[in-house]
Design a protein around this motif. Structure first.
Motif, short mmCIF file in Angstrom:
data_model
loop_
_atom_site.label_atom_id
_atom_site.label_comp_id
_atom_site.label_asym_id
_atom_site.label_seq_id
_atom_site.Cartn_x
_atom_site.Cartn_y
_atom_site.Cartn_z
N VAL A 1 0.85 -1.20 0.00
CA VAL A 1 0.00 0.00 0.00
C VAL A 1 0.89 1.25 0.00
CG1 VAL A 1 -1.62 1.37 1.38
CG2 VAL A 1 -2.02 -1.08 1.05
N ARG A 2 1.91 1.24 0.85
CA ARG A 2 2.82 2.39 0.93
C ARG A 2 3.56 2.59 -0.40
NH1 ARG A 2 4.47 1.17 5.37
NH2 ARG A 2 3.25 2.62 6.60
N SER A 3 4.07 1.51 -0.99
CA SER A 3 4.78 1.60 -2.27
C SER A 3 3.87 2.11 -3.38
CB SER A 3 5.33 0.23 -2.68
OG SER A 3 6.25 -0.24 -1.74
N ASN A 4 2.63 1.59 -3.42
CA ASN A 4 1.69 2.03 -4.45
C ASN A 4 1.28 3.48 -4.27
OD1 ASN A 4 1.77 -0.42 -5.75
ND2 ASN A 4 -0.15 -1.17 -4.90
N ALA A 5 1.15 3.93 -3.03
CA ALA A 5 0.82 5.34 -2.78
C ALA A 5 1.89 6.24 -3.40
CB ALA A 5 0.68 5.60 -1.28
N GLU A 6 3.15 5.88 -3.19
CA GLU A 6 4.25 6.64 -3.78
C GLU A 6 4.23 6.55 -5.30
OE1 GLU A 6 7.89 5.32 -1.96
OE2 GLU A 6 7.14 5.78 0.06
N TYR B 1 -0.93 8.02 1.54
CA TYR B 1 -1.01 6.66 2.11
C TYR B 1 -2.43 6.37 2.55
CZ TYR B 1 -0.31 2.89 5.48
OH TYR B 1 -0.41 1.72 6.18
N GLU B 2 -3.07 7.34 3.21
CA GLU B 2 -4.44 7.14 3.70
C GLU B 2 -5.41 6.86 2.55
OE1 GLU B 2 -7.25 10.37 5.22
OE2 GLU B 2 -6.51 9.45 7.07
N ASP B 3 -5.31 7.63 1.46
CA ASP B 3 -6.19 7.40 0.31
C ASP B 3 -5.98 6.03 -0.31
OD1 ASP B 3 -7.43 9.86 0.57
OD2 ASP B 3 -6.35 10.80 -1.10
N GLU B 4 -4.72 5.65 -0.43
CA GLU B 4 -4.42 4.34 -1.02
C GLU B 4 -4.90 3.21 -0.11
OE1 GLU B 4 -2.99 1.68 -3.97
OE2 GLU B 4 -3.62 3.78 -4.01
N LEU B 5 -4.74 3.37 1.19
CA LEU B 5 -5.22 2.37 2.13
C LEU B 5 -6.74 2.23 2.03
CD1 LEU B 5 -4.74 0.30 4.34
CD2 LEU B 5 -4.77 2.19 6.01
N ASN B 6 -7.45 3.35 1.98
CA ASN B 6 -8.91 3.29 1.84
C ASN B 6 -9.32 2.63 0.52
OD1 ASN B 6 -9.69 4.42 4.31
ND2 ASN B 6 -9.42 6.49 3.55
N ARG B 7 -8.57 2.91 -0.55
CA ARG B 7 -8.87 2.29 -1.84
C ARG B 7 -8.75 0.77 -1.74
NH1 ARG B 7 -6.74 -0.20 -5.79
NH2 ARG B 7 -4.63 -0.06 -4.99
N VAL B 8 -7.70 0.31 -1.08
CA VAL B 8 -7.48 -1.13 -0.97
C VAL B 8 -8.51 -1.77 -0.02
CG1 VAL B 8 -5.83 -2.91 -0.27
CG2 VAL B 8 -5.05 -0.93 -1.57
N ILE B 9 -8.83 -1.08 1.06
CA ILE B 9 -9.84 -1.59 1.99
C ILE B 9 -11.16 -1.83 1.25
CG2 ILE B 9 -11.38 -0.86 3.89
CD1 ILE B 9 -8.83 0.35 5.23
N ILE B 10 -11.56 -0.88 0.41
CA ILE B 10 -12.85 -1.03 -0.28
C ILE B 10 -12.73 -1.95 -1.49
CG2 ILE B 10 -12.96 0.89 -1.94
CD1 ILE B 10 -15.59 -0.09 0.75
N HIS B 11 -11.55 -2.07 -2.06
CA HIS B 11 -11.31 -2.95 -3.20
C HIS B 11 -11.75 -4.38 -2.85
CE1 HIS B 11 -9.06 -4.22 -6.87
NE2 HIS B 11 -8.85 -5.32 -6.16
#
Length: 139
Positions: A85-90, A96-106
């Protein structure tokens, strides 16, 4: 019930009650209810181990979704690699928060029947992720 656990990594700072309310609202837009959903946050090595053991895949991923749905009730285990998640956010220039939320809902969208491996499916998944993230911003 939605549970959040971490193994080998620090629990991400998410507002569990708000996140659970959002997940339930997204599921409802697909005519689904939440049963037993378990989130497990791990590192890259653990998700690689799970990928190998259960799916026969020898690569890292941001999320693995185990689907135990019963009719319109969503049940499943969702394993999320916080390292990826951290690598993809970069990589995608997202927070990081937006990417984490995207993965949570994915993972929830997968449980709702939305796929992302076939032709044109990735775009449909992204569209649904974006709708869900807009719903979160409006809550």
């Amino acid at each position: 019930m939605i549970t959040y656990n971490a193994e080998g990594v620090k629990m991400p700072r998410i507002r569990k009650r708000d996140t659970s309310r959002w997940i339930k609202a997204v599921a409802a837009t697909y005519g689904r209810k939440i049963g037993e959903i378990g989130y497990m946050f791990v590192g890259d090595e653990k998700i690689l181990e799970i990928n190998n053991e259960y799916l026969g895949h020898d690569y890292y991923t941001d999320i693995i979704t185990f689907d135990y749905d019963e009719g319109n009730v969503l049940n499943g285990d969702l394993v999320i690699s916080l390292d990826t998640v951290r690598s993809n956010a970069e990589l995608f220039h997202k927070s990081y928060e937006d990417e984490l939320n995207r993965v949570i809902i994915h993972g929830i969208l997968h449980l709702c029947g939305i796929n992302d491996k076939g032709p044109g499916e990735r775009e449909i998944m992204e569209e649904n992720e974006n709708k869900a993230l807009e719903l979160l911003r409006g809550m």
